[in-house]
Write an enzyme that holds these catalytic residues in place. Structure first.
Site, PDB file in Angstrom:
ATOM      1  N   LEU A 219       7.337   1.981   4.873  1.00 11.12           N
ATOM      2  CA  LEU A 219       8.246   2.930   4.248  1.00 11.12           C
ATOM      3  C   LEU A 219       8.850   3.896   5.261  1.00 11.12           C
ATOM      4  O   LEU A 219       8.227   4.260   6.264  1.00 11.12           O
ATOM      5  CB  LEU A 219       7.508   3.706   3.164  1.00 11.12           C
ATOM      6  CG  LEU A 219       6.833   2.870   2.066  1.00 11.12           C
ATOM      7  CD1 LEU A 219       6.200   3.785   1.028  1.00 11.12           C
ATOM      8  CD2 LEU A 219       7.791   1.880   1.430  1.00 11.12           C
ATOM      9  N   HIS A 220      10.075   4.312   4.964  1.00 10.68           N
ATOM     10  CA  HIS A 220      10.781   5.292   5.785  1.00 10.68           C
ATOM     11  C   HIS A 220      11.491   6.268   4.845  1.00 10.68           C
ATOM     12  O   HIS A 220      11.327   6.199   3.612  1.00 10.68           O
ATOM     13  CB  HIS A 220      11.753   4.610   6.745  1.00 10.68           C
ATOM     14  CG  HIS A 220      12.677   3.619   6.089  1.00 10.68           C
ATOM     15  ND1 HIS A 220      13.653   3.990   5.174  1.00 10.68           N
ATOM     16  CD2 HIS A 220      12.765   2.264   6.190  1.00 10.68           C
ATOM     17  CE1 HIS A 220      14.320   2.929   4.772  1.00 10.68           C
ATOM     18  NE2 HIS A 220      13.790   1.863   5.354  1.00 10.68           N
TER      19      HIS A 220
ATOM     20  N   LYS B  71      22.221   0.681   1.096  1.00  9.87           N
ATOM     21  CA  LYS B  71      22.298  -0.142   2.309  1.00  9.87           C
ATOM     22  C   LYS B  71      22.271  -1.620   1.965  1.00  9.87           C
ATOM     23  O   LYS B  71      22.957  -2.430   2.574  1.00  9.87           O
ATOM     24  CB  LYS B  71      21.157   0.187   3.282  1.00  9.87           C
ATOM     25  CG  LYS B  71      21.248  -0.602   4.593  1.00  9.87           C
ATOM     26  CD  LYS B  71      20.118  -0.258   5.531  1.00  9.87           C
ATOM     27  CE  LYS B  71      18.811  -0.860   5.089  1.00  9.87           C
ATOM     28  NZ  LYS B  71      18.807  -2.358   5.232  1.00  9.87           N
ATOM     29  N   ASP B  72      21.482  -1.975   0.938  1.00 15.97           N
ATOM     30  CA  ASP B  72      21.429  -3.360   0.463  1.00 15.97           C
ATOM     31  C   ASP B  72      22.433  -3.517  -0.688  1.00 15.97           C
ATOM     32  O   ASP B  72      22.070  -3.826  -1.825  1.00 15.97           O
ATOM     33  CB  ASP B  72      20.011  -3.694   0.009  1.00 15.97           C
ATOM     34  CG  ASP B  72      19.018  -3.603   1.165  1.00 15.97           C
ATOM     35  OD1 ASP B  72      19.180  -4.345   2.136  1.00 15.97           O
ATOM     36  OD2 ASP B  72      18.098  -2.771   1.087  1.00 15.97           O
TER      37      ASP B  72
ATOM     38  N   MET C 198       9.242  -3.535   0.249  1.00 14.01           N
ATOM     39  CA  MET C 198       8.420  -4.457   1.028  1.00 14.01           C
ATOM     40  C   MET C 198       7.536  -3.688   2.017  1.00 14.01           C
ATOM     41  O   MET C 198       7.000  -4.259   2.963  1.00 14.01           O
ATOM     42  CB  MET C 198       9.285  -5.486   1.760  1.00 14.01           C
ATOM     43  CG  MET C 198       9.971  -6.449   0.824  1.00 14.01           C
ATOM     44  SD  MET C 198      10.376  -8.056   1.541  1.00 14.01           S
ATOM     45  CE  MET C 198      11.435  -7.581   2.898  1.00 14.01           C
TER      46      MET C 198
ATOM     47  N   HIS D  45      13.254   4.936   1.724  1.00 14.50           N
ATOM     48  CA  HIS D  45      12.380   4.681   0.576  1.00 14.50           C
ATOM     49  C   HIS D  45      11.981   5.997  -0.107  1.00 14.50           C
ATOM     50  O   HIS D  45      11.916   6.074  -1.337  1.00 14.50           O
ATOM     51  CB  HIS D  45      11.115   3.951   1.023  1.00 14.50           C
ATOM     52  CG  HIS D  45      11.363   2.599   1.612  1.00 14.50           C
ATOM     53  ND1 HIS D  45      11.168   2.340   2.955  1.00 14.50           N
ATOM     54  CD2 HIS D  45      11.779   1.441   1.053  1.00 14.50           C
ATOM     55  CE1 HIS D  45      11.447   1.067   3.182  1.00 14.50           C
ATOM     56  NE2 HIS D  45      11.823   0.507   2.054  1.00 14.50           N
TER      57      HIS D  45
ATOM     58  N   MET E 193      18.812   3.758   8.024  1.00 15.25           N
ATOM     59  CA  MET E 193      17.370   3.557   8.095  1.00 15.25           C
ATOM     60  C   MET E 193      16.992   2.183   7.569  1.00 15.25           C
ATOM     61  O   MET E 193      17.487   1.740   6.535  1.00 15.25           O
ATOM     62  CB  MET E 193      16.640   4.649   7.329  1.00 15.25           C
ATOM     63  CG  MET E 193      16.701   5.986   8.019  1.00 15.25           C
ATOM     64  SD  MET E 193      15.544   7.179   7.318  1.00 15.25           S
ATOM     65  CE  MET E 193      15.754   8.523   8.487  1.00 15.25           C
TER      66      MET E 193
END
Length: 282
Positions: A33-34, A149-150, A30, A37, A184
């Site tokens: 970005l970090h 994380k998800d 989405m 990603h 993150m």
């Protein structure tokens, strides 16, 4: 790197790769970005010949009182990060490309979507499953990469791919953390300095319980209690659950199957999620 806005153009751009039998990797995001990603992109580039990154803030996975309108966006920055990371194609469709006029067909996930986040965000995983299935059909990748994380999202997407006979390998990449162990997330930018300090209770709780598990603790209630004692600085604990790694049903003592200790909590007005995987040795 190409930046593409339409499905027709995307398919034309990928046609040559398919004719050359190149392996296509896909990273759905989405945006904003970090490094989490970028770890997905790195995993795709390591395993695939062509990497496609989608950037689309999906409205159907947000509830009416959630942060759709304020969700962080910085497309130019995202483009540069993708270019520097070696992405072949950025797919950045508008909402009308994903959900054209008179759109009415949704993907309804099953039992895996009901606990954890599903219990508190009605319709969230319906939106996730729908947009991911559409993106899968648009990109038609060989492999798709998601972050641990998800955790529940990964489980829902993997089940969907199996149930709908999608010829796509789903790869889960370990959670990337800040130096202080905060997972993150694009939503971390909502945290002020004080909130950020208090948010560290989440990873402390998870890793504290994980350490007790490493030392031999196998009682589910005790592991949850250990984690809960560290969560006093969050403003509101939404859930803290230890679930079976496959079914997402409550884990059973003594723990002998892979399990996930999952948490969702509010720090200030920001909702954060995180988890650790507990893997019993044979």
């Amino acid at each position: 790197m190409q930046t593409i806005m339409t499905v027709a153009e995307l398919r034309r751009a990928l046609a040559e790769a398919r004719r050359a039998d190149k392996r296509v990797g896909f990273v759905p995001t989405m945006g904003y970005l970090h490094d989490g990603h970028l770890a997905l992109i790195d995993a795709s580039r390591a395993q695939c010949d062509v990497t496609v990154v989608s950037i689309f803030v999906n409205p159907t996975q947000f509830g009416p009182s959630e942060d759709l309108s304020t969700y962080p966006r910085d497309f130019q920055r995202d483009e540069k990060l993708c270019r520097d990371a070696g992405v072949a194609i950025v797919f950045a469709p508008g909402a009308e490309e994903i959900y054209p006029a008179q759109f009415e067909t949704f993907v309804e996930p099953g039992e895996l979507a009901k606990p954890l986040c599903g219990a508190f965000r009605p319709g969230h995983f319906r939106g996730v499953a729908t947009v991911v299935s559409k993106l899968f059909n648009m990109v038609q990748p060989d492999v798709a990469f998601f972050g641990q994380k998800d955790f529940q999202q990964c489980a829902v997407v993997r089940r969907m791919a199996i149930d709908l006979n999608l010829p796509i390998e789903i790869v889960t990449v370990p959670t990337v953390r800040e130096a202080d162990r905060l997972a993150m997330s694009s939503r971390n930018r909502y945290l002020n300095e004080e909130d950020r300090g208090r948010a560290l209770a989440i990873s402390r709780a998870l890793f504290g319980a994980a350490e007790e598990f490493r030392l031999g603790e196998r009682n589910v209630d005790k592991l949850i209690a250990i984690a809960k004692t560290a969560l006093e600085t969050v403003d509101r604990l939404q859930y803290l659950e230890l679930v079976d790694g496959d079914t997402l049903k409550p884990a059973v003592s003594p723990l002998h199957r892979p399990a996930a200790l999952c948490v969702a909590a509010y720090v200030g007005s920001t909702r954060l999620i995180d988890n650790v995987i507990l893997q019993p040795t044979p």
